[in-house]
Design a protein around this motif. Sequence first.
Motif, PDB file in Angstrom:
ATOM      1  N   VAL A  41       1.160   6.404  -7.105  1.00 36.63           N
ATOM      2  CA  VAL A  41      -0.069   7.004  -7.636  1.00 36.63           C
ATOM      3  C   VAL A  41      -0.084   8.504  -7.384  1.00 36.63           C
ATOM      4  O   VAL A  41      -0.426   9.303  -8.272  1.00 36.63           O
ATOM      5  N   VAL A  42       0.281   8.926  -6.162  1.00 36.20           N
ATOM      6  CA  VAL A  42       0.327  10.351  -5.847  1.00 36.20           C
ATOM      7  C   VAL A  42       1.344  11.057  -6.739  1.00 36.20           C
ATOM      8  O   VAL A  42       1.099  12.166  -7.240  1.00 36.20           O
TER       9      VAL A  42
ATOM     10  N   PRO B 174       0.806  -1.233   0.000  1.00 33.87           N
ATOM     11  CA  PRO B 174       0.000   0.000   0.000  1.00 33.87           C
ATOM     12  C   PRO B 174       0.833   1.274   0.000  1.00 33.87           C
ATOM     13  O   PRO B 174       0.485   2.237  -0.687  1.00 33.87           O
ATOM     14  N   ILE B 175       1.932   1.300   0.771  1.00 33.88           N
ATOM     15  CA  ILE B 175       2.748   2.520   0.810  1.00 33.88           C
ATOM     16  C   ILE B 175       3.379   2.776  -0.554  1.00 33.88           C
ATOM     17  O   ILE B 175       3.355   3.912  -1.062  1.00 33.88           O
TER      18      ILE B 175
ATOM     19  N   ILE C 142       0.598   3.860  -3.057  1.00 30.69           N
ATOM     20  CA  ILE C 142       0.106   5.222  -2.804  1.00 30.69           C
ATOM     21  C   ILE C 142       1.142   6.251  -3.238  1.00 30.69           C
ATOM     22  O   ILE C 142       0.814   7.274  -3.873  1.00 30.69           O
TER      23      ILE C 142
END
Length: 530
Positions: free
Chosen positions: A47-48, A40-41, A44
């Motif tokens: 994607v950011v 997840p990290i 994210i």
Amino acid sequence: MTEPTTTVNKNDDDLYNTDYQVGQDNVNFLGLDFHNPVFPISAIMVVVFVLGVLIFTDQAADFFGWLRPAITQSFDWFFVISANLFLIFCLVLAILPVGKIRLGGEEATPDYSYPAWFAMLFSAGVGIGLMFYGVLEPMNHTLTPPLGLEAGSDDARSIGTAAAIFHWGFHAWAIYAVVGLALAFFHYNKDLPLTLRSAFYPLLGDRVWGLWGHIIDIMAVLATLFGLATSLGIGANQIAAGLNYLFGIDSGIETKSILILAITIAALVSVYRGMDGGVKRLSEINMVMAAMLMVFVMVVGPTALIFSGIVSNTVDYLSWLPALSNWVGREDSGFYHGWTTFYWAWWVSWSPFVGMFIARVSRGRTVREFILAVLIAPTIVCIVWMTTFGTTALNQMDGGYMGVVNLITNGNWQPELSIYKMFEALPFTAVISFFGMVLTIIFFVTSSDSGSLVIDTITAGGKIDAPVSQRIFWCTIEGLAAIALLMGGGLGALQAATISTGLPFAVFLLVMCVSLYIGLSRELRRKQFA
């Protein structure tokens, strides 16, 4: 939670006395099976980043335009010293008694034949790059030679192709070999997860399953993704240039974005088929097509010069190697920062990708066999390739054809067209140009799908059989990251992102060398007193 699939080996010494199990920290969510919190990290953050670059395109272009020269000029010495240390470390391991250790244990046998093994090494590691730089570098470094040499001198002609080989030879493959060997040894011999954190176990112990391990794997994911994005951007530039050259199709950012999307879709099919059904098959196709293209150029080009050049360029490469590896008192800042420093950062950022890929296909080889094969075989291919294409272009220049020269001089910098301009002076120009473009596409697909498999393995905590949907996710993200960076500054932005992740990861790799040596030494001692 998923059921554990592998338990860490405890039978050699207290160094690996841990109850950690592969998959114990994984989470099942919406059909995914990912390592928490690495997946997840990492996801994210990427994607950011992609959204930020797409939203603030102009600001991103300015930032990346500043970032690359800032890093290459401030940390040039660090990258060059690190690359030298990686090469020396590999050679020392091959000479020492630890070179006798077999990856997977004494009874292990290789999973792939030498031809299949070499094919996967070549296509995953350098394929797109050699298509892009095979003509460009020998010509550029001959016209503007490094080390402050005078253009047009005998030394300039001697160092031109040698400098190109320098960037694709021993140093590059030493970086890959360090990561590949560490992953293979700790996975096959110690049953640790096939992920970067495992290589630090001798130094960190059980802490590799905690915060430090998460940081290492997240950095590996980011480095791999941006290193791949750079390669995908280079491939897109060359394919778009080929479409424009052959069919008059616009080669702007829209075409490049469509190309990346289309080839990402093709890579998804290969990802779905897995290592043997997808990556291995495409790698073998790559090797056959690349060999056909190279043989064609050898036959219709200056054949005698090419064959004599293979020998002379090898000698020149070894002769100029110490001077090109030096970081003190350099007078060639353009070459030193714009080429060498960038390349070493690129190879470092690519090392988790290529290293893990090499590890997955190298079970059953001894440490010495692994190092010598990974260093020597691809370097020989690079020497032959650079000599074939570089000598042909230089011979054309000597004969009065300035097609390639005009692309890189007088402010007309169009490197993506260099190979097509070289083909222009050969028979069957349209056919061979189209063939070369198709080969670049297949290299493109191979890099994307194999990179997705590697990132997926890292973010799944070392599992090599994670759900296909995860591979699809990372394959898609790779393509989007490449598009975002192309929009946010073009190839320069891609290179800046690579360097920014390569810098901290180079520190990790230096520490990895220490950890790997400790692990191999303990394994050798265990074998001697067993």
